[in-house]
Structure formats: structure tokens, C-alpha cells
Write an enzyme that holds these catalytic residues in place. Structure first.
Site, PDB file in Angstrom:
ATOM      1  N   GLU A 128       0.896  -1.169   0.000  1.00 47.77           N
ATOM      2  CA  GLU A 128       0.000   0.000   0.000  1.00 47.77           C
ATOM      3  C   GLU A 128       0.922   1.203   0.000  1.00 47.77           C
ATOM      4  O   GLU A 128       1.393   1.661   1.029  1.00 47.77           O
ATOM      5  CB  GLU A 128      -0.878  -0.021   1.244  1.00 47.77           C
ATOM      6  CG  GLU A 128      -2.056   0.949   1.145  1.00 47.77           C
ATOM      7  CD  GLU A 128      -1.653   2.396   1.356  1.00 47.77           C
ATOM      8  OE1 GLU A 128      -1.894   2.907   2.461  1.00 47.77           O
ATOM      9  OE2 GLU A 128      -1.079   3.020   0.446  1.00 47.77           O
TER      10      GLU A 128
ATOM     11  N   GLU B 100       5.505  10.995  -2.401  1.00 46.29           N
ATOM     12  CA  GLU B 100       6.369  10.135  -1.595  1.00 46.29           C
ATOM     13  C   GLU B 100       7.220   9.262  -2.523  1.00 46.29           C
ATOM     14  O   GLU B 100       8.286   8.810  -2.131  1.00 46.29           O
ATOM     15  CB  GLU B 100       5.616   9.187  -0.635  1.00 46.29           C
ATOM     16  CG  GLU B 100       4.828   9.864   0.442  1.00 46.29           C
ATOM     17  CD  GLU B 100       4.066   8.878   1.330  1.00 46.29           C
ATOM     18  OE1 GLU B 100       3.001   9.259   1.824  1.00 46.29           O
ATOM     19  OE2 GLU B 100       4.511   7.740   1.531  1.00 46.29           O
TER      20      GLU B 100
HETATM   21  N1  6LC Z   1       0.365   4.903   1.640  1.00 46.43           N
HETATM   22  C1  6LC Z   1       1.109   5.886   2.047  1.00 46.43           C
HETATM   23  N2  6LC Z   1       0.773   7.172   1.937  1.00 46.43           N
HETATM   24  N3  6LC Z   1       2.320   5.642   2.485  1.00 46.43           N
HETATM   25  C2  6LC Z   1       2.926   4.409   2.140  1.00 46.43           C
HETATM   26  C3  6LC Z   1       3.163   3.546   3.351  1.00 46.43           C
HETATM   27  C4  6LC Z   1       4.388   3.643   3.849  1.00 46.43           C
HETATM   28  C5  6LC Z   1       4.923   2.563   4.808  1.00 46.43           C
HETATM   29  O1  6LC Z   1       5.915   1.845   4.095  1.00 46.43           O
HETATM   30  C6  6LC Z   1       7.192   2.067   4.659  1.00 46.43           C
HETATM   31  N4  6LC Z   1       8.128   2.217   3.537  1.00 46.43           N
HETATM   32  C7  6LC Z   1       8.090   3.160   2.569  1.00 46.43           C
HETATM   33  N5  6LC Z   1       9.108   2.968   1.696  1.00 46.43           N
HETATM   34  C8  6LC Z   1       9.790   1.865   2.129  1.00 46.43           C
HETATM   35  C9  6LC Z   1      10.930   1.163   1.646  1.00 46.43           C
HETATM   36  N6  6LC Z   1      11.583   1.557   0.533  1.00 46.43           N
HETATM   37  N7  6LC Z   1      11.359   0.073   2.322  1.00 46.43           N
HETATM   38  C10 6LC Z   1      10.703  -0.329   3.443  1.00 46.43           C
HETATM   39  N8  6LC Z   1       9.616   0.310   3.970  1.00 46.43           N
HETATM   40  C11 6LC Z   1       9.162   1.384   3.301  1.00 46.43           C
HETATM   41  C12 6LC Z   1       7.051   3.331   5.483  1.00 46.43           C
HETATM   42  O2  6LC Z   1       7.979   3.358   6.566  1.00 46.43           O
HETATM   43  C13 6LC Z   1       5.626   3.229   5.972  1.00 46.43           C
HETATM   44  O3  6LC Z   1       5.536   2.420   7.134  1.00 46.43           O
END
Ligand code: 6LC
EC number: 2.1.1.319
Length: 432
Positions: A213, A222
Site C-alpha cells: 500500500e 512520496e
Molecule cells: N500509503 C502511504 N501514503 N504511504 C505508504 C506507506 C508507507 C509505509 O511503508 C514504509 N516504507 C516506505 N518505503 C519503504 C521502503 N523503501 N522500504 C521499506 N519500507 C518502506 C514506510 O515506513 C511506511 O511504514
């Protein structure tokens, strides 16, 4: 790069703001040394080409976007976003990280955002239904839950299906809580929480399903999508499933009278006083960027919405995210005021066990989600009537320096009985 005010281009903006104090930043920013944090190639002879690490002297901050600098005796314009105040060096992690990861993952380590996402029933139940309706296809499969947060999707997989393994990957500190939740619920033999950035992931095997998600404001903000696509290329089997499978961005011209009245018309006569000279700065302050938490009422739509982009997440390439553009044409079905355009997204999940797909639609005709809607306000409302045509184009451009950010450029032509009435263009940063 254009300024954020309507119908301006950098050359117009430079001419009109030369020496215009209203647009220069406070003196204390000038005559200071700045460091270039990202290469810049000049696009005309009034600009300087600079390399990351170059040091320049700021002579005149003519606008928020363009600054007049001296580099080794040569003067010219450079984008302010490419410069950082060398004398006021912030933590390296902040300045030298175009992904702002410390701030980004820091925002997900507390429960606030996770509570907001889990409280979003349409969002969370869509993912639950996807797992439920495909439970037999998930039997014995390897699943990657990318950016698992509190692990809700991984919990659905363990509760409603019998996969071989679920890799719940989460880079922020919340992963420590997720570990405890998985242990407490007795599913740690099935769900493996990995506190790691997906980019540095090392899994024991490729996976059959990549579920995530990842959607932000206007779908892309983002740019977590880049992490998802990279993980797809590295870890998803050739015939593997992406959930979501496709994603769309939708747009509709709309009235937003209450918004315009509360933010701009307000200044006409507060407490029977004429504060109307504040209307232009109010317009600039409140409408230069989109409103990300707007709730568009269906009756405020001035035409049928259109789908701008339809992204296939099995084949989409990261490079395609740099710049996406699309033309649109709306046929106005209601007399009224065009205050702006509203955007939202939908994502579709291929169904492995029967025809069709499941969909999460965040638009004004579906149950409200925590994303709400994104309102792009024009500087001035425009009168439109039934059968007018609003044609134009939209450009989503990823920020070349701040990689989680983007800009949306809207250009429009309003025509009535084939005669052009109004033309306009506006650039909206999200958020830098
Ligand atoms: N839906 C919305 N708005 N936000 C997305 C949700 C974001 C979640 O995914 C994690 N996340 C985002 N990018 C990565 C990555 N490259 N590797 C591991 N975890 C990640 C963030 O720490 C949040 O807990």
C-alpha cells in the site's frame, strides 16, 4: 522551471520582478555562500550551469524559485532548489539526502499515520477482500508485503490464506512493534518481519506476490512507487502478481465556492472593513499549492471526470515517473463557476480466481478515504456554462532534486461554440 503563479514563464517572471522588492527574499539571505546540491544545466544564456558541490555567492534572490548568483566571477540565474546555505549546514543526512529518508521514515515510526491508515476502512477492507477472494491461489505461495507498517496485510494473509511465507518488510522503527504483534498472535513461523529498506532487501527466494500500500497524495507523492518497482524487478517471479496491479489518476473541473469565499472573498469586508488589497497575497499563499485534504462534493463537479493516466504496475518503469503528461477535454454539463480541478486515484487488484478485478477508488463517488481529494485552485474563478468545452493538458513532473516531490502543471482553454474564451496555465508544487 516556471513560477507558481498563473500564466508566467521564467523570462516574464524575471522581467516583471527585476528589483521588485515584493519578490526578493530577506536581505539576510543575500551575499552568503551557498553550495550546489544537484547538477544544473543552463537552459538559456541568463542561467549558469553548475555541478553538485560548487560554491556560489547569492547576489539577489529574485524569486522563491530563481536566484542570481556569482560563481567564480560569472553571474547568472540558478534554481533556488539546487542550492543549500553552506553557512547554515544542516545535518548531512538532511541536506545530502534528496529522499529525506530520515524525516520520511521518522514520520512512520509513531502510530499517528498507521492509525490514520488502519482507520481508513475502505482502504483496509479492500486489501482484506483481495486476500480473502484469492485465498486458495495464495496457498503455498511466497508473499512480499512491502512497507508493511503494522503488518495488517501480512496478518490478513496469515488469517485468511495458507501461504508458504510472508516477508513483511518495513524500514521504520514501527517494525519493532510489528515484530511483537506477529509474535503475540502466534504467526511468526509464517510472517517474517524484516526491518530493512526494500532497496537493501535480501530474501531467501523470489516471491509469487508483491503486495504493497504505497499510494500517496495524487497517487505518486512520496514516490514509494519507485521502491515497489525496484523490488518487483529484483524479487517478483516472472509470472508473479502485483497488488495493486494497475493504478489510475482521475481529474474533474469543479466549483469550490466555499473554499474561495473562505480564503479570498473573506478579505473584501471583514468586520465591515475593506481588506481587499490582501486578496492577491491570500490567493498566492493559499492556492499556490494544491489542497491535499479537500472533500469534493459530487454536485460540485462541472463535467464527467476523466482518467489521465492508467499505469500497469507489472510493466511500468521508474524512468516513466520522471514526467507524465496527458491532454484532456471536459464538456461542461452545468452552469457555474470553475474554481479549479480536483484529482484523485484508483487502484485495481487482479483477481486470480475469477474474472475481473477488485478496485479501491478514492474519488468523490466512492466512500471517503484518508486520502480525501486533491484540489488545484485557479487564481481567479471563471464563469462557465453548459456545453462549454474545457480542454488542456496536465504534466506530472518529478522534482529533479527532492525525489519524493513533484509538480503538477495544468493548462486549460475554455471554448464556447468553437470560440476560445479563456486560456490559462498554473504550476503546483507537491510540495517542493
Ligand atoms: N500509503 C502511504 N501514503 N504511504 C505508504 C506507506 C508507507 C509505509 O511503508 C514504509 N516504507 C516506505 N518505503 C519503504 C521502503 N523503501 N522500504 C521499506 N519500507 C518502506 C514506510 O515506513 C511506511 O511504514
Amino acid at each position: 522551471m516556471e513560477s507558481s503563479s498563473e500564466c508566467s514563464s521564467i523570462s516574464d517572471f524575471q522581467d516583471s520582478t527585476e528589483g521588485d522588492d515584493a519578490n526578493t527574499l530577506p536581505e539576510n539571505l543575500c551575499m552568503r555562500e551557498y553550495v550546489v546540491i544537484c547538477d544544473y544545466v543552463a537552459t538559456d544564456n541568463t542561467q549558469l550551469s553548475l555541478c553538485s558541490g560548487d560554491k556560489v555567492l547569492l547576489l539577489n534572490a529574485v524569486s522563491q524559485d530563481w536566484w542570481w548568483v556569482n560563481h567564480n566571477g560569472t553571474c547568472g540565474y540558478v534554481p533556488a532548489s539546487h542550492l543549500h546555505d553552506a553557512l547554515n549546514e544542516q545535518e548531512d543526512t538532511e541536506v545530502n539526502d534528496p529522499w529525506q529518508d530520515e524525516e520520511y521514515y521518522g514520520s512512520y515510526k509513531t502510530l499517528k499515520l498507521h492509525l490514520e491508515m488502519l482507520s481508513d476502512v475502505p482502504r483496509t477492507m479492500t486489501y482484506q477482500n483481495v486476500i480473502l477472494k484469492n485465498s486458495s491461489s495464495l496457498c503455498g505461495k511466497h508473499i512480499l508485503d512491502l512497507g508493511c507498517g503494522t503488518g495488517i496485510i501480512s496478518f490478513f494473509c496469515a488469517k485468511f490464506a495458507q501461504p508458504e511465507a510472508v516477508y513483511a518488510v518495513e524500514a521504520s522503527k514501527i517494525a519493532e512493534q510489528t515484530c511483537r504483534l506477529v509474535e503475540q498472535n502466534g504467526i511468526s513461523s509464517l510472517v517474517h518481519v524484516i526491518r530493512q529498506q526494500a532497496e537493501e532487501l535480501d530474501l531467501p527466494t523470489k516471491v509469487d506476490v508483491l503486495v504493497s500500500e504505497w499510494m500517496g497524495t495524487c497517487l505518486l507523492f512520496e514516490f514509494m512507487l519507485e521502491s515497489v518497482l525496484q523490488a518487483r524487478d529484483r524479487w517478483l517471479k516472472e509470472d508473479g502478481v502485483m497488488w495493486p496491479s494497475t493504478a489510475c489518476i482521475h481529474l474533474v473541473p469543479c466549483s469550490a465556492y466555499k473554499e474561495y469565499s473562505n480564503k479570498v472573498l473573506f478579505w473584501d469586508n471583514p468586520y465591515q472593513l475593506d481588506f481587499s488589497l490582501l486578496k492577491p497575497p491570500a490567493t498566492k499563499e493559499f492556492f499556490a499549492k494544491p489542497q491535499p485534504d479537500y472533500i469534493l462534493q459530487p454536485e460540485d463537479c462541472l463535467s464527467e471526470p476523466c482518467t489521465l493516466f492508467h499505469l500497469n504496475l507489472k510493466t511500468l518503469q521508474v524512468a516513466e515517473l520522471e514526467r507524465m503528461n496527458c491532454d484532456f477535454t471536459f464538456l461542461v454539463h452545468t452552469n457555474g463557476l470553475l474554481h479549479g480541478f480536483t484529482a484523485w486515484f484508483s487502484v485495481q487488484f487482479e483477481n486470480l480466481e475469477e474474472q475481473g478485478h477488485l478496485e479501491l477508488n478514492t474519488g468523490p463517488f466512492s466512500p471517503l478515504t484518508h486520502w480525501k481529494h486533491t484540489l488545484f485552485m485557479l487564481d481567479e474563478p471563471l464563469q462557465v456554462q453548459k456545453r462549454d468545452k474545457i480542454s488542456g493538458s496536465v504534466v506530472f513532473e518529478r522534482n529533479s532534486v527532492w525525489r519524493r516531490h513533484m509538480s503538477v502543471t495544468l493548462s486549460w482553454v475554455i471554448s464556447r461554440e468553437l470560440k476560445m474564451q479563456k486560456v490559462g496555465c498554473k504550476v503546483f508544487p507537491i510540495w517542493r
